[in-house]
Design an enzyme around this catalytic site. Structure first.
Site, PDB file in Angstrom:
ATOM      1  CE  LYS A  74      25.319 -11.469  -2.266  1.00 23.27           C
ATOM      2  NZ  LYS A  74      25.483 -10.818  -3.561  1.00 23.27           N
ATOM      3  NE  ARG A 114       6.941  -0.387   6.228  1.00 19.57           N
ATOM      4  CZ  ARG A 114       5.675  -0.015   6.404  1.00 19.57           C
ATOM      5  NH1 ARG A 114       5.268   1.186   6.032  1.00 19.57           N
ATOM      6  NH2 ARG A 114       4.818  -0.822   6.962  1.00 19.57           N
ATOM      7  CG  HIS A 136       4.231   5.211   8.586  1.00 23.06           C
ATOM      8  ND1 HIS A 136       4.721   5.716   7.399  1.00 23.06           N
ATOM      9  CD2 HIS A 136       3.324   4.266   8.229  1.00 23.06           C
ATOM     10  CE1 HIS A 136       4.138   5.091   6.391  1.00 23.06           C
ATOM     11  NE2 HIS A 136       3.301   4.216   6.857  1.00 23.06           N
ATOM     12  NE  ARG A 179      -2.957  -0.205   3.048  1.00 26.31           N
ATOM     13  CZ  ARG A 179      -4.184  -0.439   2.608  1.00 26.31           C
ATOM     14  NH1 ARG A 179      -4.886   0.533   2.059  1.00 26.31           N
ATOM     15  NH2 ARG A 179      -4.717  -1.630   2.756  1.00 26.31           N
ATOM     16  CB  THR A 180       3.480   2.449   2.361  1.00 29.92           C
ATOM     17  OG1 THR A 180       2.595   2.293   3.471  1.00 29.92           O
ATOM     18  CG2 THR A 180       4.299   3.701   2.571  1.00 29.92           C
TER      19      THR A 180
END
Lengths: 325, 325, 325
Positions: B102, B123, B151, B72-73
């Protein structure tokens, strides 16, 4: 299987002036074609947003078909295409999602995907797959690495970086450090540098991951001077390029102790930098773990992030040459 | 670690008139900068396809680097960039695929990706990672959520939605309902609303997920009126905004019974809507499970899908401000 | 649940001249609408890069929402959008990453995503989900397959391919071979072909995956001649179209022996091609495993890769019709 990496190979023009088709392996390039790619890459550094140059690939579509994920390489190619106005169709994990899981051959996948795009950037876990793809494709195939095989665009950006940083490719002492057995990059770099005069290669590797005899034999046959050494500081003192690589933990799954021993053996830190001449550079294909200490990052000779950015210009150049010549 | 969220911080101009650089946390905004963002978002609502306004970010490249998937974001940011003519390089699952696996540090990843794009939407699953990214990046970093941390674009779109729906941000009674302990959105909203006069906050939460004492102390220190309540219908009757949140099942893994009890406790249904004043609105950051019954969707006061769409305009505004000012 | 596949269904104009809205199932098309789509697809074959035609969807955004991965279908849609100048927001694995994992309904997801894009291409694992999505969406929903349900764009490209290859859709003998029980494509093709005069269908399938009685009953009711046969070479000798399908291993998880038996039973090889008339074609929805031997690929009657490429033109046509009419 014949793969034509340059179009019209029966043409009488010298090889390196022919239009590029596929990008499959270091061996397909000679000094002339490297020179063309590097000149084009330098033009690419000058491409400005919202100018005509930034629209050279308008309307062209590139598919990134990644059977083995590699975010860094994928984004670099996708950015290159975008910077020239092209469009990208992206597959982050083709192995898991595509028809391969249903038993489709790579050849069939390529024959389908070539209908959707004007070139294909292929990353695969199997050596030789780029060549297989190119042998059936009617559009350019650019290898983004095929497992233990080749990673030709990495090799090109490495050599390009040496040229940009030091101004020359002749008369260089290049020290290759770390995992020289498994790292494709060190092997490919050795191959490409062998074309230039007065190049001397020094290998500094833990025993378990020493440079392969095949490359050593190849260099000897080509008359390229090479040596093996154990003392990193001593080597650094006479190196023009100190090329560090990561010990790949994933190759030591049953031997954690061997990994630990190999991993900690050759670290580049401020002491190494003190030994290194002022006009030299440190390179690394990235990602690094801690084989180059963060304290080195601020040193102007630390060229590894510039090296990564050069990958963008090399890939812009290859896309331009393959798509519009 | 100093992160400059606005460019040229030594400039004498008032803070909120300076060009935006990074978007990291609610605390970086004051009323002036919120006002600028909201005015820009409203301009964005008017951007029409195939006009000059729809080409403001032509030639700009945004990377979405999602270490924790959030379709969604991600789509909201990518749509915002596309609506302004920009190009998107997308990574749906950087945690699984990128060099992080890694052992590469976030700093190194950012230093590489900034070479491929003009801004980075990050994110991450770890609180504080947006700040770390911004501290090394030469291009704007916009946080799309960092785990239990912040957020900020969700907080901005929430406040923007209240302003668009009710026409003001002063003199409001805002009821926050549901998981107030784990939900970043409720906490950030409380923070931003504290800047406005006459705001009253009412917390309606199951005991196991009550609002944290830190936010309560903060509000008290700022002189913001707040209360806790248990009867949802009673609270609804005097609310201007009824902000529902999802009880996050993933936080109750060892306590399914606690989840069941908390989940069913405060549900918005037609009875709640009957108590709610005509001029009020129901909001929700989405996704919802069944804490708002589908029967509520057709009510004109159900603002949650409009709220989601406002996210597009807020993100268009932030991208414009960060990239071209 | 009423889904309007064409806009303004109360309009007095004949059905197939109405603007297309959603693409959900084969049954929504009549001969007139197929004709319109096929004419548009043929226009699409002529779209040249960097011409006005290649900019018809400039500024339009398509989301590909794939709950079940299908790289081939996704890239085909994304290429179609790109070839017309549109922008793509892509989700390779919505099931794993999106809010679905948190318990969000498909309806809520659609209501959110429609705010970010001008049309939604949906692939889902559940039959009927495309219809559900279309019933709440304000933007066009195009099904890219819904589990065991329908795959309407595959059906359209199959019929379009027959028309392009043979020049007609009437008076044809079409042999459907392989997994006729589970393969959506064979069933949908039978449905669409039933609209044309003089079509004769022959089913050649291992017993465990024979064509369903519902389709047979439907054909009988529509007055379409059909038969079942066991000898592939005999059938090939009178076929205009030999439509091979893959035995889907994933359907035989507990019965590996049944799979082996079914899989090897009907293979198209050079012997089959010798029986097949000169003017006939071999088709396959791809991916294939080895039910068509590679030796057949070079035969000009092997139409399956052309068929895959036709998918691009059909999808360009549908996007154009749904977005700009």
């Amino acid at each position: 299987m014949v793969v034509r990496c340059f179009k019209a190979e029966e043409d009488r023009r010298p090889w390196h002036t022919l239009p590029l088709k596929h990008v499959i392996e270091s061996q397909q390039f000679d000094k002339g074609s490297l020179d063309l790619i590097f000149r084009t890459a330098q033009e690419m550094e000058a491409v400005q947003r919202q100018t005509d140059a930034a629209h050279q690939l308008d309307g062209y579509i590139m598919s990134t078909l990644f059977y083995e994920p590699s975010t860094r390489t994928r984004l670099s190619f996708e950015s290159a295409m975008a910077r020239l106005g092209g469009t990208v169709l992206s597959t982050e994990s083709a192995g898991q999602y595509s028809s391969a899981a249903k038993g489709e051959t790579l050849e069939d996948t390529i024959r389908t995907v070539e209908g959707y795009s004007d070139c294909i950037v292929l990353r695969h876990f199997q050596a030789g797959s780029a060549k297989i793809a190119a042998s059936v494709a009617s559009v350019p195939v650019i290898s983004a690495g095929d497992g233990p095989g080749q990673h030709p665009t990495q090799a090109l950006l490495d050599v390009y970086t040496i040229k940009r940083e030091l101004g020359r490719l002749d008369n260089l002492t290049v020290a290759l450090v770390g995992d020289l057995a498994n790292g494709r990059t060190a092997r490919s770099l050795a191959y490409l540098l062998s074309m230039y005069a007065g190049v001397r290669l020094v290998f500094v590797a833990p025993h378990v991951v020493a440079m392969g005899d095949d490359i050593k034999a190849f260099l000897t046959a080509r008359g390229v001077e090479w040596a093996e050494a154990e003392d990193l500081a001593e080597v650094a003192a006479e190196a023009d390029v100190l090329y560090q690589t990561r010990i790949q933990k994933e190759r030591f799954q049953d031997r954690p102790e061997d990994y630990e021993r190999a991993q900690g053996k050759y670290i580049i830190d401020s002491a190494t930098m003190q030994a290194l001449p002022k006009s030299s550079v440190v390179m690394h294909p990235l990602p690094r773990v801690d084989e180059i200490r963060p304290e080195v990052d601020a040193d102007p000779r630390a060229a590894y992030f510039r090296q990564a950015h050069n990958g963008l210009f090399i890939r812009m150049a290859l896309l331009k040459l393959a798509l519009v010549g």
